[in-house]
Design a protein around this motif. Structure first.
Motif, short mmCIF file in Angstrom:
data_model
loop_
_atom_site.label_atom_id
_atom_site.label_comp_id
_atom_site.label_asym_id
_atom_site.label_seq_id
_atom_site.Cartn_x
_atom_site.Cartn_y
_atom_site.Cartn_z
N ILE A 26 0.84 147.28 42.04
CA ILE A 26 2.06 147.96 41.60
C ILE A 26 3.20 147.40 42.42
O ILE A 26 3.08 147.27 43.64
N GLN A 42 7.76 154.11 36.98
CA GLN A 42 6.74 153.87 38.00
C GLN A 42 5.40 154.44 37.53
O GLN A 42 4.36 153.85 37.78
N MET A 56 4.03 151.89 35.32
CA MET A 56 3.47 150.79 36.11
C MET A 56 2.08 151.14 36.62
O MET A 56 1.17 150.32 36.62
N ILE A 57 1.94 152.40 37.07
CA ILE A 57 0.63 152.83 37.57
C ILE A 57 -0.38 152.84 36.43
O ILE A 57 -1.51 152.38 36.57
N ALA A 117 -1.48 149.39 35.83
CA ALA A 117 -2.35 148.87 36.89
C ALA A 117 -3.75 149.48 36.80
O ALA A 117 -4.73 148.82 37.11
N ALA A 122 -0.50 148.65 46.31
CA ALA A 122 0.79 149.25 45.96
C ALA A 122 1.83 148.73 46.94
O ALA A 122 1.80 149.05 48.12
N PRO A 134 5.59 151.28 46.54
CA PRO A 134 5.73 151.86 45.20
C PRO A 134 6.79 152.94 45.10
O PRO A 134 7.22 153.28 44.01
#
Lengths: 339, 292
Positions: A98, A164, A167-168, A171, A181, A184
């Motif tokens: 991330i 975010q 994004m997680i 991932a 990370a 992050p």
């Protein structure tokens, strides 16, 4: 901990060969991460935290960057010797990452669904429809409301915290064993930071993965990490579990960092900042790299660089004068008692 | 921005709507050419029929509504079929040269280093030759004919796109989402096709649209200079070259042969103008810096 190591980094060194000279961004770093734990990596800007993580992913731009020596053992395989083709199978599938900026880490021309599906389609044998369903499931898991609707939205329609989370979701979509990370929460505001950290902690248990949390924020480290590696100028200077680190820092740099955090209960006029800044990586001082800023530095520090050593069980420090720091700490304590 | 949104804005913009209108007008003309100006020989419709062998142009009449040019070539027929030529030259030359430019620019920008150095130095070599002179020389070497003109224009017409694309790719390559895609395990081809090209293509599209007009002018100039289409081929540039000796008319009547130069001239002007208007509007829509 006698469990088997998930990833074992041994004496990793990554240099950048630039026209001005060789930058030793990471210079002999060793650490290991066990399944299901969170390793915090903390340090100032430019100390080599991000380069370490990019080296594990083998995403160092080459040239000018190069992994000079060391091993990264992951699942009994040395990643420094893997081909890019093998690495592509590992990236996103076994090890995910991330990035710091949720604003720029998403491609503006695709919907968030397309981008979560990307990893799924690369690594799993599913068709588009199944991938889409998995993307929606992932959005649900990271706590995005109305996932069926959000999946077709573009990144610019989401807030920073939402991005975010996306994004997680990206991932974690292939169920990685290790999540790296890289700061992050740095770009998020504080309330969102707490939510994201909580989410990551929750997902860590749910997915049974390990996290390597890179940050310059000691507060974040305290909240999520099991063990901590403090980096300075390309080296780990202190490496121990999180309680020990906060209760009993043994390296002057860690101690300095602790002192530069503002505390609400302490009424001080001025925060004790560490003097100076990180030395120019093209021109590191001889001996211990912290000697230019260290209040305890002696001639020995200016000549010979200390190696990292285990001074107590599970507590590694790279410093010649751990005793001097102890004296300073004792003095400080006395002062406080007098008050 | 999505395509539908861009199209909507293009239609809403009056200037670009005007441009689009002209382009559509020329498209209709090209499509309906066989009915507007039935060819004498269906196998070779691009040869302009001659109404005699007299040198002096004849003014518009019922048989030849735009008159006839030097050598009695029918101007109306030439304009109608010339529209097809203009589209053919424009689309093929711009299409192929843009593709070459995108390919070279993307590879150079994405991989950088030695590859970038080699490709960009080749581009510099091509750029160092004066465009029109180089095109004339190459066409002369290859031989007269429209196909050879197109080859010459493609050969010396891709460098601008390549440089534009390279600079765009360099900018996008530094974006974090490229690194994020790499971290997901995407390979180079996937990253280039999905993440790089789509984020860099718009300036190239604008550039291509602007070049549609200028390429047709260049092809016309080559025809005018006599290295382009064969004599009698329906091509606007050649029709202007027919009028070269008649631009000034006769003594005391300077505008006697106005139709020989004005009509093909207007056709070229409007064709170019329309593409430029669309390109301009495109840029205004897509460039956020110009939006206030």
């Amino acid at each position: 901990m006698s469990k088997e190591k998930l990833i074992d980094v041994k004496n990793l060194a990554t240099y950048f060969h630039t026209e001005e000279g060789t930058v030793k961004a990471v210079d002999g770093v060793s650490f290991e991460i066990y399944p299901g734990e969170t390793l915090g990596v903390v340090g100032e800007s430019g100390c080599g935290k991000s380069v370490t993580s990019l080296s594990i992913m083998r995403l160092i731009e080459s040239p000018p960057g190069k992994i000079e020596r060391g091993e990264i053992i992951f699942n009994n395989k040395d990643l420094t010797k893997s081909t890019q083709k093998d690495m592509r199978k590992i990236r996103g599938n076994d090890i995910s990452m991330i990035f710091q900026e949720p604003m720029t880490s998403l491609n503006p021309v695709y919907t968030v669904g397309d981008q979560i599906m990307e990893a799924i389609l690369i690594h799993k044998d599913v068709n588009k429809k199944q991938a889409r369903q998995e993307a929606i499931d992932m959005l649900t898991k990271v706590g995005i409301p109305l996932p069926e609707q959000r999946v077709d939205e573009y990144p610019h329609q989401l807030s920073g915290g939402m991005r975010q989370r996306v994004m997680i979701a990206m991932a974690l979509s292939c169920d990685p064993q290790l999540l790296i990370a890289d700061e992050p929460t740095t770009a998020l505001d504080v309330t969102i930071q707490a939510q994201i950290l909580e989410l990551m902690n929750g997902l860590k248990d749910q997915f049974g993965m390990a996290i390597m949390m890179i940050t310059h924020d000691l507060g974040v480290i305290a909240e999520v990490s099991d063990r901590v590696a403090v980096m300075y100028a390309g080296k780990i200077v202190e490496y121990t579990d999180v309680e020990t680190l906060y209760a009993n820092p043994k390296h002057p740099y860690t101690w300095g960092l602790m002192h530069s955090i503002p505390h609400i209960e302490k009424d001080v006029d001025r925060l004790q900042a560490i003097p100076g800044s990180v030395p120019n990586p093209l021109d590191f001082p001889q001996g211990c790299k912290y000697n230019t800023r260290c209040p305890f530095a002696t001639d020995k520090c200016r000549e010979i660089e200390p190696e990292i050593e285990e001074i107590e069980e599970g507590h590694q420090v790279a410093c010649w004068h751990v005793d001097k720091l102890e004296e300073a700490k004792a003095k400080e304590k006395k002062k406080k008692e007098k008050k | 921005m999505e395509w539908q949104e861009v199209l909507l804005k293009l239609i809403k913009n009056k200037i670009s709507l005007f441009g689009i209108g002209i382009i559509i007008f020329f498209v209709i003309i090209s499509i309906s050419a066989p009915w507007l100006a039935p060819p004498a020989d269906p196998d070779d419709p691009y040869m302009i029929p001659r109404a005699g062998w007299s040198i002096q142009p004849k003014p518009p009449s019922e048989d030849h509504i735009f008159g006839t040019s030097e050598g009695q070539y029918d101007i109306f027929y030439g304009i109608i079929w010339g529209a097809r030529t203009a589209f053919r030259v424009g689309l093929i030359v711009v299409g192929i040269s843009t593709l070459i430019g995108i390919l070279i620019g993307t590879i150079a920008g994405f991989y950088g280093g030695v590859i970038d150095e080699i490709l960009m130095r080749i581009t510099d070599v091509f750029l160092s030759m004066p465009f029109l002179v180089a095109a004339i020389v190459l066409t002369t070497i290859l031989g007269k004919g429209l196909d050879n003109v197109m080859i010459a224009l493609v050969t010396f017409g891709w460098m601008g796109t390549a440089r534009l694309m390279r600079s765009q790719v360099l900018e996008i390559k530094a974006e974090e989402f490229i690194q994020a895609a790499e971290a997901l395990g995407a390979n180079d081809i996937r990253i280039i096709m999905k993440h790089v090209i789509l984020n860099t293509i718009f300036p190239v599209v604008i550039n291509a649209s602007m070049r549609m007009g200028s390429i047709v002018i260049t092809a016309s100039s080559l025809s005018f200079l006599g290295v382009g289409a064969p004599t009698g081929y329906a091509d606007w540039g050649q029709m202007i070259s027919f009028s070269r000796n008649w631009i000034l008319g006769s003594q005391g009547n300077a505008l006697q042969f106005w139709y020989t130069v004005l009509i093909p001239g207007l056709a070229i002007t409007f064709f170019c103008l329309s593409w430029n208007l669309v390109g301009d509007a495109f840029r205004d829509i897509l460039d956020p810096k110009l939006q206030n």
